[in-house]
Motif scaffolding. Sequence first.
Motif, short mmCIF file in Angstrom:
data_model
loop_
_atom_site.label_atom_id
_atom_site.label_comp_id
_atom_site.label_asym_id
_atom_site.label_seq_id
_atom_site.Cartn_x
_atom_site.Cartn_y
_atom_site.Cartn_z
N ARG D 102 1.02 -1.23 -0.12
CA ARG D 102 0.01 0.06 0.04
C ARG D 102 0.91 1.09 0.13
NH1 ARG D 102 -4.99 -1.34 2.01
NH2 ARG D 102 -5.03 -3.63 2.93
N ALA D 103 0.38 2.22 -0.46
CA ALA D 103 1.04 3.58 -0.70
C ALA D 103 -0.01 4.78 -0.53
CB ALA D 103 1.79 3.84 -1.84
N ARG D 104 0.43 5.65 0.61
CA ARG D 104 -0.72 6.63 0.74
C ARG D 104 0.04 7.99 0.16
NH1 ARG D 104 -5.42 6.59 4.39
NH2 ARG D 104 -5.60 4.34 4.73
N LEU D 105 -0.98 8.62 -0.36
CA LEU D 105 -0.47 9.78 -1.16
C LEU D 105 -1.56 10.97 -0.64
CD1 LEU D 105 -0.98 8.45 -4.68
CD2 LEU D 105 1.25 8.61 -3.46
N PRO D 106 -0.91 12.09 -0.45
CA PRO D 106 -1.78 13.42 -0.38
C PRO D 106 -2.73 13.66 -1.21
CG PRO D 106 0.47 13.98 -0.67
CD PRO D 106 0.34 12.37 -0.70
N ARG D 107 -3.98 14.18 -0.95
CA ARG D 107 -4.94 14.13 -2.13
C ARG D 107 -4.58 15.23 -3.16
NH1 ARG D 107 -10.44 15.12 -2.78
NH2 ARG D 107 -11.59 13.17 -3.70
N ALA D 108 -4.05 16.27 -2.41
CA ALA D 108 -3.75 17.53 -3.37
C ALA D 108 -2.88 17.15 -4.36
CB ALA D 108 -3.34 18.63 -2.39
N THR D 109 -1.78 16.48 -4.13
CA THR D 109 -0.78 16.46 -5.13
C THR D 109 -0.71 14.83 -5.30
OG1 THR D 109 1.07 16.24 -3.57
CG2 THR D 109 0.26 18.25 -4.69
N PRO D 110 -1.57 13.85 -5.80
CA PRO D 110 -1.26 12.70 -6.02
C PRO D 110 -0.30 11.91 -7.13
CG PRO D 110 -3.25 13.14 -7.06
CD PRO D 110 -2.48 14.38 -6.51
N GLU D 111 1.12 12.10 -6.54
CA GLU D 111 2.10 11.83 -7.31
C GLU D 111 2.74 10.40 -7.11
OE1 GLU D 111 3.91 13.52 -10.57
OE2 GLU D 111 2.50 14.56 -9.05
N LEU D 112 3.33 9.60 -7.87
CA LEU D 112 3.55 8.34 -7.49
C LEU D 112 4.52 7.71 -8.62
CD1 LEU D 112 2.96 6.21 -5.26
CD2 LEU D 112 1.21 5.10 -6.86
#
Lengths: 166, 372, 134, 163
Positions: D102-112
């Motif tokens: 799993r990876a959690r990303l901030p909703r504002a800048t969804p970068e992966l």
Amino acid sequence: MEKQTEVPQGLIHFAMLDKALALARANSLWPMTFGLACCAIEMMATGASRFDMARFGCEVFRPSPRQCDLMIVCGTVNKKMSPAVRTLYDQMPEPKWVIALGNCAISGGPFKFPGQYAVVEGVDQLFPVDVYVPGCPPRPEALIEGILALEKKLTGRRRWPVASAS
Amino acid sequence: MSYGTQSIHRETFVLNLGPQHPATHGVLRIKLTMDGEYIDDAEPVIGYGHRMQEKMGENRTYVKYLPNTARMDYVAALFNSHGYVCAVERLAGITVPERAEFIRVITAELNRVASHLLWVGAFLIDLGGFTPLLYTFDDREQILDLLEAVTGARLTFCYYRFGGVCNDIDDEFIAGTRKFIAHLRSRMPMYHAFITKNIIFRKRCEEIAPISAETCRKYGATGPVMRGSGVAYDVRKLEPYSVYPRFAFNVPVYPQCDCMARYLVRMDEMVESLRIVEQALEQLPGGPVMAEKVPRMLKPAKGDCYFNVESARGTFGVRLVSDGTDKAYRLKLRSPCFSNLSLFQECSRGLLLPDALALLGSLDLVIPDIDR
Amino acid sequence: MDKAAFGDLIYVLGFFLGGVALGVIPMIIAALLAPRYTRAVRNKTRQAIECGIDPIGPAWIRYGVVYYLYALIFVVFAVDVLFLFPIAMVYNEQHGWLDLIEMLLFVGILALVIVYAWVKGVFTWKSRQKSLKD
Amino acid sequence: MSLEIIKAKFSAFAVHGAPLTAGADTPAALPVSLVVETRHAVKGYDLDVTVPPERVTDAARLLDEAAFMLEAITGLDWIAEQQFEVVYDYTSLTTGARVTVRARLPRATPELPSIAGIYPGANWHERETHDFFGIVFTGHPGLTTLLLPEDAVFHPLLKDFSA
């Protein structure tokens, strides 16, 4: 172009000749192989050996729109597919008819809910439809009934006994 | 250096194996960049059959979503329902009575045979032979009669419920199934005689479009596609679920990696499925077919779980994330055809167009299963 | 030109006009009886068919020479049949077997085209994929 | 490569000195690698690993060497916590073990970072997740729409999406 539901008239038409033409057209409807979703499998089952649409003249499934005069829209038309469906409808030569097979083609069926973003709710929004066959998927007998209804629309006479509501 | 394969650079042209094409079995479009008869690049364009299944998973209650599960891979619909129902049961902790598990396996395996029969007919049409479709559809209709007697539907069954099945099978169904098993077993030699031994079919399928085991793993292609490349990956054996461990059946694997191997895997799988159904009918226990107190408004516990089943086309996985309410928070459906098709771009480079259609047919695609 | 030749010419002319009529009359009937226009919603009626999608790029490009060779072989045998018609007219008037030998000789020489194409590999369509074994 | 070795390797991703809140369902905002052993029968997977977003490619490479297969990539929109979650499901073809990354990303800048280089199969999964959530996978060969019409700019599976 307002959607005209009737087949445009020829330059000359005689009463007897039109009746003969209608009879010939009604008994040799060539459907287009145009399977969109689940109803396509039921259409194949209708074309296969047990239900055998060929008994009603619908044997030849033509892949190219130029060589068919009946478009059976079987399945869900979604917004990405609707330009292609309309193009196919245009490329079919006159006289052409449309059977909307299954609830998806009639009204979007099980995929119609408030806030849906992808499904065209009913093929009659795109072009005129002649016969609606409800069901999800409709049984092969229902599709054959649809073809008989189309033949009745063409020739004005029902060639097959109506199933008695016993 | 024969004329045919001289590779002087020629202009390529773009051909649309478009949404309306007999070989795509639905609304798949492939943008082919062709160099004469050879394919330079084949980019599948999907989405023409997208029907918002995952969005509907979030705004329908669990029970109301059941009909949707049968409308993704509608040719083998019971596997999707099985995957979804078991995922919810795993999350909600519902145990299913024995008899219901057996009925699920019997009907699912019958559905697998029906799906493979339809595939054989459709695959042969892709290669130009129309007659096998009439034979296989004739047999398939007999299965549909059996399943219709019990479930009420021919194609999009809504038969499984959380905690069991909604209708018990009667002796007539059991007798009919036994008769059908004997009938199809007697027909298999005929199928092998006039399809497998047909020289044109063999010329069109042997050594055509090889897919290596490594490509299958990298792309996630599972099911008969992977078992045709020599990898014995079958969820029923590796992560046994339901009552499959009680039946003796083997997983057909062919190492040749070509279209013929995928065809033979599916033909043998039909025979294996008949064996499973036969054993299941013998060991069928009595008892109820529905768990007792399954709440009408099901609210599974918060959290997420993953469940996957061996569908006719590969592993069908359901990742269910629930937040305790009566609707799923997120319902991810891992469809086998999606990954099976994703390797088409790489595996069809350099193929002749008819061979690429043989490869496409051998992947056994159902488009709404890809587009969801 | 004496009378007999003139009579034959009439036959040829009649036959020719019959052929033309056979071609033209159905077109006239169709023009009269067929519906006047085709109902269209996106007026794509005239467009080339590409499975419902607008064709991408021109089709008028340089093709491989292999297709030209196929067409050549077809033309060779078409002309070959053309020359067989006169033989069919005068067949078996003197010694039938003599005509047979000449005809077989004629067709045999022309069949060398296929042998040549076969040797040159026109008929072999090998897939350009390297098989998994090597 | 057995599950224990994989578990050991994953714990190497842990940021040193970060408090390992074992058992917490939603990990702390700190990018910490939390390796939780779960029972297959209950949850459907054996190993549940939360990795910081930029280490997703290392996780993929590690599992690729262990001959795992990528099953699916799931996007999740935790709108309450203003976070996206991307879940990678891997399964072993030989042992049947399942690993969920799993990876959690901030909703504002969804970068992966994209793992399409390691697993070509991920190419479509990532395009679909981008379609539905708008999560950008950097380094993806062609992040265009997959299921939605070509000119679609909306992301339908967002919780605040209205047609």
